[in-house]
Design an enzyme around this catalytic site. Structure first.
Site, short mmCIF file in Angstrom:
data_model
loop_
_atom_site.label_atom_id
_atom_site.label_comp_id
_atom_site.label_asym_id
_atom_site.label_seq_id
_atom_site.Cartn_x
_atom_site.Cartn_y
_atom_site.Cartn_z
N HIS A 37 -4.43 -8.15 -13.93
CA HIS A 37 -4.71 -7.11 -14.94
C HIS A 37 -6.21 -7.12 -15.29
CE1 HIS A 37 -0.42 -8.15 -16.13
NE2 HIS A 37 -0.34 -6.86 -15.92
N GLN A 61 12.07 1.12 -18.47
CA GLN A 61 11.85 0.93 -17.03
C GLN A 61 12.51 -0.35 -16.51
OE1 GLN A 61 7.39 0.63 -17.34
NE2 GLN A 61 7.62 -0.91 -15.74
N GLU A 148 -2.66 -2.26 -6.46
CA GLU A 148 -1.92 -2.03 -5.20
C GLU A 148 -0.73 -2.98 -5.04
OE1 GLU A 148 -4.74 -2.18 -2.00
OE2 GLU A 148 -5.61 -0.24 -2.56
N SER A 185 1.41 -12.11 -10.65
CA SER A 185 2.40 -11.31 -11.36
C SER A 185 2.78 -12.08 -12.62
CB SER A 185 3.64 -11.13 -10.48
OG SER A 185 4.74 -10.74 -11.27
N SER A 186 3.07 -11.36 -13.69
CA SER A 186 3.45 -12.04 -14.94
C SER A 186 4.70 -12.89 -14.70
CB SER A 186 3.73 -11.02 -16.03
OG SER A 186 2.66 -10.14 -16.13
N ARG A 187 5.56 -12.42 -13.81
CA ARG A 187 6.83 -13.13 -13.56
C ARG A 187 6.62 -14.47 -12.86
NH1 ARG A 187 7.74 -7.76 -13.06
NH2 ARG A 187 9.43 -6.88 -14.30
O1 PAF Z 1 2.82 -1.78 -13.74
C1 PAF Z 1 3.11 -1.91 -14.95
O2 PAF Z 1 2.69 -2.85 -15.60
C2 PAF Z 1 3.98 -0.86 -15.62
O3 PAF Z 1 4.91 -0.34 -14.73
C3 PAF Z 1 3.17 0.26 -16.29
C4 PAF Z 1 2.36 1.05 -15.29
C5 PAF Z 1 2.25 -0.33 -17.34
C6 PAF Z 1 4.12 1.23 -16.99
O4 PAF Z 1 4.85 0.61 -18.01
#
Ligand code: PAF
Length: 276
Positions: A37, A61, A148, A185-187
């Site tokens: 990020h 989501q 990506e 990845s956060s996970r």
């Molecule tokens: O990739 C993410 O972290 C999420 O899918 C996003 C784009 C912030 C939408 O909630």
């Protein structure tokens, strides 16, 4: 100074006062910020006068309740990281601020969102596209930054902005990997230290396997549960589960990436060797 906006009206007053000549970059996130990020944030800071990062754990989501509940969000830590980088604004509204309609209205893409991640996470992309549309409409950025690592998401967001004539440039940014080649990845935080090292076999096999069938076989042999491996548009995509943690990744199949391939093999094998 970094200002935290929790209210759409508060943000609108700030945004309306920004001169038209000031470019705004935005980085949408779910929180749980890591170097991946932060690389998007740095890019936005370089390319724009003002940068806003959204932190919003978008419930709709997540097709899996436990994935949502276990998402490693930590707002205070995220804010500290963004302040240290000199981000101008953080937008972090409560759920009902973004969904006053209780998600009755939503964006649905009817083709590409039904494959790969969409097949295994029904409704996931409806939730992603809907929240991204809301965020782009509220924040009104000139540029929006996506990684990506979530390649399918990136393509769908790009095409959505074109389909709805949104005045924003979607900027795609390369996947950031750890020293063993594992995509950040956060996970990943939910993996044990042993699992973290083992997980690096995933990108290694994804990039090196001769074909999809062999990739599946090698991943299973290495102890992964395989959800899918698919090739399209010169890329190979995959989702696997290790220690109950779902990992996704994608790699280019171009010859130019051969160097990356051999580099990855070496580092992840060395790391596994150290575990034995
Ligand atoms: O990739 C993410 O972290 C999420 O899918 C996003 C784009 C912030 C939408 O909630």
């Amino acid at each position: 100074m970094t200002t935290v906006f929790k209210d759409v009206g508060h943000w609108n007053r700030f945004r309306n006062e920004m001169p038209n000549t000031t470019s705004l970059g935005c980085v949408p996130t779910l929180g749980g910020l890591h170097e991946g990020h932060l690389s998007l944030v740095r890019r936005s800071l370089e390319e724009n006068e003002t940068t806003v990062v959204s932190i919003f754990l978008n419930r709709v989501q997540f097709n899996n309740a436990s994935d949502y509940e276990n998402y490693p969000a930590n707002f205070e830590e995220d804010v500290a990281k963004l302040k240290a980088l000199g981000v101008d604004a953080i937008f972090s509204p409560a759920h009902d601020q973004l969904y006053p309609d209780f998600y009755r209205y939503r964006i649905i893409e009817d083709e590409e969102s039904r494959s790969m991640e969409g097949t295994h996470r029904p409704g996931h992309f409806d939730g992603v596209l809907t929240v991204v549309m809301k965020l782009l409409n509220i924040l009104r950025p000139n540029r929006a930054y996506f990684g990506e690592k979530d390649y399918q998401q990136l393509q769908l967001v790009k095409k959505m902005t074109e389909a709805f004539f949104l005045p924003v440039k979607v900027v795609s940014c390369p996947t950031i990997r750890d020293a063993n080649g594992l995509a950040l990845s956060s996970r990943n935080r939910r993996l044990t230290s042993r699992g973290l090292v083992k997980a690096a076999r995933f990108p290694e096999i994804l990039v090196n396997a001769e074909n999809v069938e062999l990739a599946v076989a090698e991943l299973k042999e290495a102890g992964f549960e395989v959800e899918y491996i698919e090739e399209r548009g010169g890329r190979r995509f995959g989702a696997v589960v290790l220690e109950n943690v779902r990992l996704i990744d994608n790699v280019s199949l171009n010859v130019a990436d051969a160097q990356l391939r051999s580099g990855m093999s070496r580092t992840s094998r060395q790391a596994e060797g150290q575990l034995k």
